[in-house]
Design a protein around this motif. Sequence first.
Motif, PDB file in Angstrom:
ATOM      1  N   PRO A 184      -2.085  14.000 -18.119  1.00 41.32           N
ATOM      2  CA  PRO A 184      -0.659  14.312 -17.973  1.00 41.32           C
ATOM      3  C   PRO A 184       0.192  13.069 -18.123  1.00 41.32           C
ATOM      4  O   PRO A 184      -0.243  11.962 -17.821  1.00 41.32           O
ATOM      5  N   LYS A 185       1.411  13.258 -18.597  1.00 41.42           N
ATOM      6  CA  LYS A 185       2.320  12.128 -18.726  1.00 41.42           C
ATOM      7  C   LYS A 185       2.735  11.621 -17.348  1.00 41.42           C
ATOM      8  O   LYS A 185       2.688  12.349 -16.363  1.00 41.42           O
ATOM      9  N   LEU A 186       3.148  10.375 -17.323  1.00 40.41           N
ATOM     10  CA  LEU A 186       3.614   9.772 -16.078  1.00 40.41           C
ATOM     11  C   LEU A 186       5.142   9.758 -16.043  1.00 40.41           C
ATOM     12  O   LEU A 186       5.787   9.389 -17.023  1.00 40.41           O
ATOM     13  N   ALA A 187       5.690  10.157 -14.914  1.00 37.15           N
ATOM     14  CA  ALA A 187       7.129  10.052 -14.675  1.00 37.15           C
ATOM     15  C   ALA A 187       7.390   8.707 -13.997  1.00 37.15           C
ATOM     16  O   ALA A 187       7.381   8.600 -12.764  1.00 37.15           O
ATOM     17  N   ILE A 233       2.847  11.899 -11.472  1.00 39.23           N
ATOM     18  CA  ILE A 233       2.187  12.807 -12.396  1.00 39.23           C
ATOM     19  C   ILE A 233       3.169  13.876 -12.865  1.00 39.23           C
ATOM     20  O   ILE A 233       3.832  14.523 -12.050  1.00 39.23           O
ATOM     21  N   GLN A 234       3.248  14.074 -14.165  1.00 41.87           N
ATOM     22  CA  GLN A 234       4.195  15.014 -14.752  1.00 41.87           C
ATOM     23  C   GLN A 234       3.430  16.056 -15.545  1.00 41.87           C
ATOM     24  O   GLN A 234       2.979  15.809 -16.660  1.00 41.87           O
ATOM     25  N   GLY A 235       3.247  17.231 -14.982  1.00 44.87           N
ATOM     26  CA  GLY A 235       2.556  18.304 -15.682  1.00 44.87           C
ATOM     27  C   GLY A 235       1.060  18.272 -15.440  1.00 44.87           C
ATOM     28  O   GLY A 235       0.499  17.290 -14.963  1.00 44.87           O
ATOM     29  N   ASP A 284       0.839  -1.202   0.000  1.00 45.09           N
ATOM     30  CA  ASP A 284       0.000   0.000   0.000  1.00 45.09           C
ATOM     31  C   ASP A 284       0.875   1.254   0.000  1.00 45.09           C
ATOM     32  O   ASP A 284       0.594   2.218  -0.707  1.00 45.09           O
ATOM     33  N   ALA A 285       1.930   1.232   0.818  1.00 48.57           N
ATOM     34  CA  ALA A 285       2.841   2.378   0.859  1.00 48.57           C
ATOM     35  C   ALA A 285       3.536   2.574  -0.487  1.00 48.57           C
ATOM     36  O   ALA A 285       3.717   3.708  -0.954  1.00 48.57           O
ATOM     37  N   SER A 286       3.908   1.476  -1.124  1.00 48.37           N
ATOM     38  CA  SER A 286       4.547   1.566  -2.440  1.00 48.37           C
ATOM     39  C   SER A 286       3.608   2.172  -3.473  1.00 48.37           C
ATOM     40  O   SER A 286       4.004   3.034  -4.268  1.00 48.37           O
ATOM     41  N   LEU A 287       2.367   1.733  -3.463  1.00 50.87           N
ATOM     42  CA  LEU A 287       1.391   2.281  -4.402  1.00 50.87           C
ATOM     43  C   LEU A 287       1.187   3.774  -4.148  1.00 50.87           C
ATOM     44  O   LEU A 287       1.081   4.568  -5.096  1.00 50.87           O
ATOM     45  N   ALA A 288       1.143   4.160  -2.875  1.00 54.33           N
ATOM     46  CA  ALA A 288       1.013   5.575  -2.538  1.00 54.33           C
ATOM     47  C   ALA A 288       2.177   6.377  -3.115  1.00 54.33           C
ATOM     48  O   ALA A 288       1.991   7.468  -3.674  1.00 54.33           O
ATOM     49  N   GLY A 289       3.379   5.843  -2.968  1.00 55.30           N
ATOM     50  CA  GLY A 289       4.542   6.539  -3.495  1.00 55.30           C
ATOM     51  C   GLY A 289       4.452   6.757  -4.987  1.00 55.30           C
ATOM     52  O   GLY A 289       4.775   7.838  -5.499  1.00 55.30           O
ATOM     53  N   PHE A 290       3.986   5.740  -5.710  1.00 52.58           N
ATOM     54  CA  PHE A 290       3.920   5.861  -7.172  1.00 52.58           C
ATOM     55  C   PHE A 290       2.840   6.852  -7.599  1.00 52.58           C
ATOM     56  O   PHE A 290       3.116   7.783  -8.369  1.00 52.58           O
TER      57      PHE A 290
END
Length: 344
Positions: A286-289, A270-272, A259-265
Amino acid sequence: MAAVVSLTPAPVIDRTYFVDDFDAGKVNRATDIQEFLSGKGINVSRTLRVAGVATSAVLPIGREDEHLLFRTPHPQILRILPIPGRMRVNTAVLERNGRTTNVNQKAVPIPQRDWDAVVDMTLNEIRSLRADWLVVSGSVPRHPETGEKVDFTHLFEAAKNLGTRIAFDSSGSSLEYWTKSGLVDLIKPNADEIATLVQRHMHTVGDVLEAGRQVIEETNLEVALVSMGGDGALAITKDDAWWGLAPAPEVVNTTGAGDASLAGFVGHSIQGPGQAGGRPDYGHLPKLAIKTGLAKAVQYGALAVAVPTTIIDSVEDAPEPVIERPDPSRELSEPTKFFETPSA
């Protein structure tokens, strides 16, 4: 920075017993007991709150358990819909050496009328936050009227029309069904779950990478974020892939690390800026980083395994991540196993 709404369709009371050693089949004495309101989506939003990401957590909660709201961390992010009955209880026995034994109760049924209200509440939160991501996590409950699992179709279609990506984190038949639905943008399986999706065992990082790309090609997913425990994690798209690992300060309890990993991602990928009215081809999104998101994913996951519960108090001391191109020949430290996938 992203805004994220989470939905926990089947929240839970997490009850953790701390013991020096656990002897199965014998009487064991707990040195401490902790109990709090939890669930995979709530865990995601709590981690995002600590990280300073705008978030809210939608959940139906049994009226008989509303007292838990007065002693749950970060209550300001919770969006509660009271429903009849009690919530399920997940019990964990945590030993001094870090080994954890879990006994999880099945999801409590939710009436159709209450489910419709949950969907409406979730969409209202997406509009309010102009959310980039909707994270739906955990067990999927059934309707008592029909015995069928709740249907996310209207929720997912309406969210995508608002320009919101869908991240789905469950297991078994629910993961398989919604991965193939064409309505989900990201899944977060572990190595066992990706092995189950492609019906073959994983022995190397290359096997996991190949499985992720196969699932993406067959389903039109945007991202497969695959956690591999001590072997790190992979962020896989149609045209790109990165491997990441962050050293945990210590391993105390692995529950909630995903769950913490998913939160981090979702909180940092989000890029822009985006626009309302996203299309299936992501033309207005928006593109994904991917690399940045994976770095935060492995950092937060490492923090999560170092605490005894599923609640992270701070992300300031997150370990430095290693992000590289995947080494296909790297062997997994543990063999994969298949999960049962009963009918949806």
